[in-house]
Design a protein around this motif. Sequence first.
Motif, short mmCIF file in Angstrom:
data_model
loop_
_atom_site.label_atom_id
_atom_site.label_comp_id
_atom_site.label_asym_id
_atom_site.label_seq_id
_atom_site.Cartn_x
_atom_site.Cartn_y
_atom_site.Cartn_z
N SER A 142 17.31 12.07 -4.14
CA SER A 142 16.53 12.13 -2.89
C SER A 142 15.37 11.15 -2.91
O SER A 142 14.79 10.86 -1.89
CB SER A 142 16.01 13.55 -2.69
OG SER A 142 15.26 13.92 -3.83
N ASP A 143 15.02 10.66 -4.11
CA ASP A 143 13.86 9.77 -4.15
C ASP A 143 14.27 8.31 -4.15
O ASP A 143 13.51 7.45 -4.54
CB ASP A 143 13.01 10.08 -5.39
CG ASP A 143 13.84 9.95 -6.65
OD1 ASP A 143 15.08 9.89 -6.53
OD2 ASP A 143 13.25 9.90 -7.74
N ALA A 144 15.49 8.05 -3.71
CA ALA A 144 15.96 6.66 -3.73
C ALA A 144 15.30 5.86 -2.62
O ALA A 144 15.03 6.38 -1.54
CB ALA A 144 17.47 6.62 -3.56
N ILE A 145 15.03 4.61 -2.92
CA ILE A 145 14.55 3.74 -1.84
C ILE A 145 15.78 3.19 -1.11
O ILE A 145 16.85 3.06 -1.69
CB ILE A 145 13.69 2.58 -2.37
CG1 ILE A 145 14.50 1.68 -3.29
CG2 ILE A 145 12.46 3.09 -3.06
CD1 ILE A 145 13.80 0.40 -3.59
N THR A 146 15.61 2.92 0.16
CA THR A 146 16.75 2.51 0.97
C THR A 146 16.66 1.04 1.31
O THR A 146 15.59 0.56 1.68
CB THR A 146 16.80 3.34 2.26
OG1 THR A 146 16.97 4.70 1.91
CG2 THR A 146 17.95 2.90 3.12
N GLN A 160 13.25 -1.72 4.49
CA GLN A 160 12.94 -0.86 5.64
C GLN A 160 11.88 -1.46 6.55
O GLN A 160 11.77 -1.07 7.69
CB GLN A 160 12.46 0.51 5.14
CG GLN A 160 13.56 1.31 4.49
CD GLN A 160 14.58 1.80 5.49
OE1 GLN A 160 14.32 2.73 6.24
NE2 GLN A 160 15.73 1.16 5.53
N ARG A 200 19.26 3.08 -2.72
CA ARG A 200 20.38 3.50 -1.88
C ARG A 200 20.63 2.38 -0.88
O ARG A 200 19.72 1.93 -0.20
CB ARG A 200 19.97 4.78 -1.17
CG ARG A 200 20.96 5.34 -0.21
CD ARG A 200 20.50 6.75 0.15
NE ARG A 200 21.10 7.23 1.38
CZ ARG A 200 20.64 6.96 2.60
NH1 ARG A 200 19.59 6.19 2.74
NH2 ARG A 200 21.25 7.46 3.66
N GLU A 236 22.46 1.10 2.45
CA GLU A 236 23.05 1.62 3.67
C GLU A 236 23.75 0.43 4.32
O GLU A 236 23.10 -0.50 4.76
CB GLU A 236 21.93 2.12 4.56
CG GLU A 236 22.32 3.19 5.50
CD GLU A 236 21.08 3.92 5.96
OE1 GLU A 236 20.38 3.34 6.79
OE2 GLU A 236 20.81 5.03 5.47
N TYR A 243 27.51 4.19 2.24
CA TYR A 243 26.39 4.29 1.32
C TYR A 243 26.86 4.12 -0.11
O TYR A 243 27.91 4.64 -0.48
CB TYR A 243 25.71 5.66 1.41
CG TYR A 243 25.38 6.05 2.81
CD1 TYR A 243 24.21 5.60 3.40
CD2 TYR A 243 26.25 6.84 3.56
CE1 TYR A 243 23.91 5.93 4.70
CE2 TYR A 243 25.96 7.18 4.86
CZ TYR A 243 24.79 6.72 5.43
OH TYR A 243 24.50 7.05 6.71
N VAL A 289 10.26 16.06 -8.08
CA VAL A 289 10.54 15.50 -6.76
C VAL A 289 11.97 15.85 -6.34
O VAL A 289 12.21 16.25 -5.21
CB VAL A 289 10.36 13.98 -6.80
CG1 VAL A 289 10.87 13.38 -5.51
CG2 VAL A 289 8.90 13.64 -6.98
#
Lengths: 617, 396, 379
Positions: free
Chosen positions: C115-119, C134, C152, C154, C182, C376
């Motif tokens: 869940s703490d991945a940067i996208t 982003q 991550r 996308e 993903y 986290v």
Amino acid sequence: MATLTQTPQTAPAPAARAYPVGHEPVHNYLREPRPADDVRGLARAWAWVKSWALSVDHKRIGIMYLVAVSVFFTVAGLLALGIRTELFFVNQYSDTGAVIGGNIMGPDTYNRVFTMHGLIMVFLFIIPSIPATMGNFLLPIMVGAKDVAFPRLNLLSLYVYAAGASIALWSITTGGVDTGWTFYTPYSKETGTAVIAMALGAFVMGFSSILTGLNFIVTIHKMRAPGMTWNRMPLFLWSIYATSIVQILATPVIGITMVLLVMERVMGIGIFDPALGGDPVLFQHFFWFYSHPAVYIMILPAFGVISELMGTFSRQRVYGYRAVALSSVAIALLGFLVWGHHMFTSGQSPVSSVVFSLITFLIGIPSGIKIFNWVWTMYKGSVWLKTPMLYALTFLFLFTIGGVTGIMVGALAVDIHLHDTYFVVAHFHYVMMGGTVMAFLGGIHYWWPKMTGRLYNETLGKISALLVFLGFNMTFFIQFVMGSQGMPRRYYDYPDMPWLEPLHQASTIGSYVLGLGLLVVLVNGMLSLRKKTPRAPGNPWGGATLEWTHTTSPPDHHNFHHTPLVTHGPYDYEVLFQTSGDSQRGAPVPIVEVGGPQEMDQEIDDGTRQPDSAADM
Amino acid sequence: MATSHSVTVDDPHAAHGGDGHGHEEHMLVGHDGQLHPSRLQHFFVSSEQQFEASKLGMWLFLSTEILLFGGMFVAYGIFRVLYPELYEQASLQLDTVLGATNTLVLLLSSLTMAWAIRGAQMDNKKVLVGNLIATIVLASGFLVVKYFEYTHKFELGIWPGVNFELDEGTQRVSDLNGAVALTPLFTPASEDEGAPEVTGATEDAEVAEAESGALGAADAPLTGEDQAAPSGDADAVPDSPEATGASDAEAADLAASGGEGAATGEPAAVEAQGAGAALDAAAASDAAHANSDAPGELATAGVETEHGDDHGSGHGREGEIFSNRRAGIFFAIYYVMTGIHAIHIVIGIIAIGFLVFFAQRDHYSSVWYTPVENVGLYWHIVDIIWIFVFPLMYLI
Amino acid sequence: MQTTPDSLAGAPTRQSFWTEGGSLWLPPQESTTAHEIDGLFNFILYASIILTIIVAAAMVYFVWKYRRQSHVDRPVDVHESKWLEMSWIVVPTLLVLVVFFWGFRAYVGTAIPPSDAITVNVKAQKWAWTFEYQNGIQGFGEIWVPVGTPVRLEMTSQDVLHSFYVPEFRIKHDVIPNRYAYVWFEAPRVGTYQVLCTEYCGTAHSNMGALIHVVDRDTYYAALRGEIGNNEPQAPVDLGEQLYTQRNCNTCHSVDGTAGVGPSWQNIWGQPRPGSESGVVDDAYIAEAILYPQAYIVPGYENGNMPSYDGQLNEEQVAGLAAYIREVSGAATEADRVVPTGDEEASVDAQPPEGGMGDPGTPVADPVDPSDRDAVRSE
């Protein structure tokens, strides 16, 4: 033999003697029917052509298929050599980005070449290879019938195949196809190449496949000779039966898929077009719903051929007959439930990936059972290392490797890494070429005497088997390493991985060796057709199935003079040791002893040839 | 088989000269000296075997037909799940009355076909031929109704796929092709709101600053510029090179509406809001671009139209469907399915025509009527497929 | 912003077949999930080798032991043994079930990003990868990501199917138009890794590479601010020349007159073109050809399928390409060579990151305290 219609016989009557019923002269199917003796010159040639082209005899149709698939195999094989040659060197680029070395064709040509290689190999060669040639030739004889259930449909399937092949090959003249054999949308929708012709060709050839499968199923169900129970059917028939089920149930799906693809291109219907809300992954589902079962169409007949070879050349009952027979059917049915394993990375839901992966592993088990049973067939047997047996052993080894690598690419996490790399290419070549083509070659050598009445040269046969084995492994084993190191498929060049060059070079050299081995096979076949090669006896290998025990070499026009009465299983080699004329040595004696002496031709021509009365047993 | 040029081919497979008259089996002497029924081909042992083989072959062929249509049924099902509201709207455009008429016509023709087979079994030539002709007439009637149905749709501009005419009446989806937006089917599952992207004990001010530039809406992962990438402009050819890119407002609209209905991975849950709204917005903006006379004609998304009374009544161009660029998909499946079905009807008519021809010549009797039986089986399967197509397309 | 390939260690870390940490079969493991996949791979590999050897040995032994001695060999009748048959049904079944569950577990691990991945957004088109943080900062054909942090991706495609593959990370996923796909990875070491396209996508499928630079935090922040790479304002001609290779125009269009998939750019400026409003190749025509390529197709190049760059190139870049076309047509003007006084964006000198591309073998300390991270993730 002819019907008793009132048409006057223009052919000179054979020697004036009345034959007892059922003992008419033997008619070699290669010679009969033939033009009357008073037809000469061009008219005679034309009459020969017609007597073949319009023949509804399953044996002639099988031979014609054999010629056709051999031609396509050669063409596609040459294309494959082109692919390997292009990859021999990594391209050198000048400062302006122009290619200055290392390539023999441009990327667009290369894409067309690998696409045509795939399409021709899959649709024109491997799917019809064993079923349409040996299946057509042997299936009616093995069940003890005079012909398949629908001979005219059988001939129609040949012409439909020819029509489909013509349409597909015509696409080459209009620019070829560069989509890969999978036709994935949206690329296949927008590429400017002749996708429509190729898709229609595949659609038409599908009908040929369906007709063949339909014929075989009906023949096996309805035309078995008395005594030919399901448990006495040769394993070749079991696997052809399983294949036919797959052909009938899967082929219509590729048919409709190709129709939709053509409509997509012509009318823009939008079903597969993301720009219109369509779904390209749906195309993949449709495509693999056919094309995964299609790989079982390719391999199941090979299983049947290998069963026959292992039995005959070990002179031993195929171990676990029932397990081998039923595993064929199990594979055919399970084969419909695993298509999603081609799409682990395509964005289908993880849940379906998991399910498909599980069923994929389950389908590996019957294949494993078969391999162990074949190996164990040799146990306490009497192994005779003739060329067909060499090919069969090659098959066992290569197919084992193909199978275990199938487990690798079936494992979810590992497939993420291996998908669409050379590992997959090597895997399916180990199964299709190392499996189906080896079985095809073994079967051709095994039944060559039956088909042609001639013996091939054993030494050349062994040389070819050795070359094919070495060349094949050199070509494709290296590709396992390349693939797991990350070399993607369908690359015209590998600029980002130049360190793979030595491996590519070894693979390419191996492909030339493989090509040489296949050339030897071709030459051997051609040589055996010369006038001076020895005639084949009726049962050169000591087989116990009906085509060896109850027919001549080559078979009579109607296969049997009397419907055979089957009294023993397909691998009861004990029967051959009956005291039918050679009791002194106790050697296995074929029940129908035909051929050998030079005067046989003379006798056939004179109409004085007598079938052995033992054929009535 | 005597051929020209006095070439004779001794062909054992030559057809038996079967022109037997009357109903007794005409017998021939086969090559093994035994009597054969004239219809029996030499490689069969008995007439029963031959009949059973033909019938089994026919059943196998019919299974391939079912699978052929099965592919289209699957496509139908998938797109129905993807765009449920689209299907509801689109099926209102189909004429239920004509469909129901056709269903009745086909059911009747199945009856006459079965009756014809009965006639063959009873050796009653009159019943056989009469019913075959009745079947042909009914089948032709089916095609005539289909013709009117199709032509009416074409007049309305309801073409399959890319040629579907949108609201503007002059515009087809294909005209927008240069500008068809690739709005994703499935909006990405929304992240935890405000989850910091780089977590850590060292929350750099620099990072925070850098990320404050990111689009705030975490559930619209692509920026507006991205969303509108090749889209937005209805004019495939811009008037001037300066007209590049979509206007910002439009892009924002798109992004926002696309983000509204985050589909949470289950497209079925898209209730005319997510993708639909984005599309409507896109289509509307296209419309506004194309002939910007009334930008206020924005089709509001998610309005449940009252349907029921307009079923099967007048079929003009009405309904939201005409502002939906994806409507072409439903009609593509409709035309493909009914079209291939109609082709099957035509093939059936030809086959029955042959039956009539041979039945007139007394080819069939209670002893041998295999072709009649097989064509009958084929006709019933065509009928059954329609029985499935009709409710799926017209009723639900 | 622009990035130049040589701004930061352009070449991938891996330059030879034999690498440290690699093996005969697999590339070096450079992501946190790679070892699970490799473990399963190696398990199947060794099990397969053992099985194949057993089969081959049995074959060779039987062939030799039971070879036909004479023409009249009468083999012993072998009867099926239930135990033998059951054993080779049950044992493989158990084996494949083990493999299945193992693969399933590893797959779940790779499929679900922390869940703490940067996208990072990824756009694929023929035949190039575009990355975007982003905040809108883009990287063409290369991206900088922080070491020791889950990332991550996308991904979506502009035209046809592509597939995003990084051998060292053991990640792959098809990139589909109209949908998002993903993948995620976490690279424990600094280095540069090659991205490959593995779904056939046309002519330059094999040249559709990209680079992932795994860098330390500071360099990543610099990249995030758009400070890495060449931000110097360039003369239009130079900008066009840079874009020509950077945005893969050179895949189809040559500048030396040879016809490729598309027409060559050499000497086309001012040539008559029926598709152009003015009738000749001018600025307006070039802009249209880049942004709306399907509007007019030069006869003979119908199969080209030039992708649209609408929304991907700004006006300045289109003008730069037009200037470059003038240049290779020998019609460049003085204005084309003038460096614009860029007042719209302040030029920031590229900071060579400290300790950026160090020895790839040195793991960088995880900047996040493991206990914190668990906290986290459990939220």
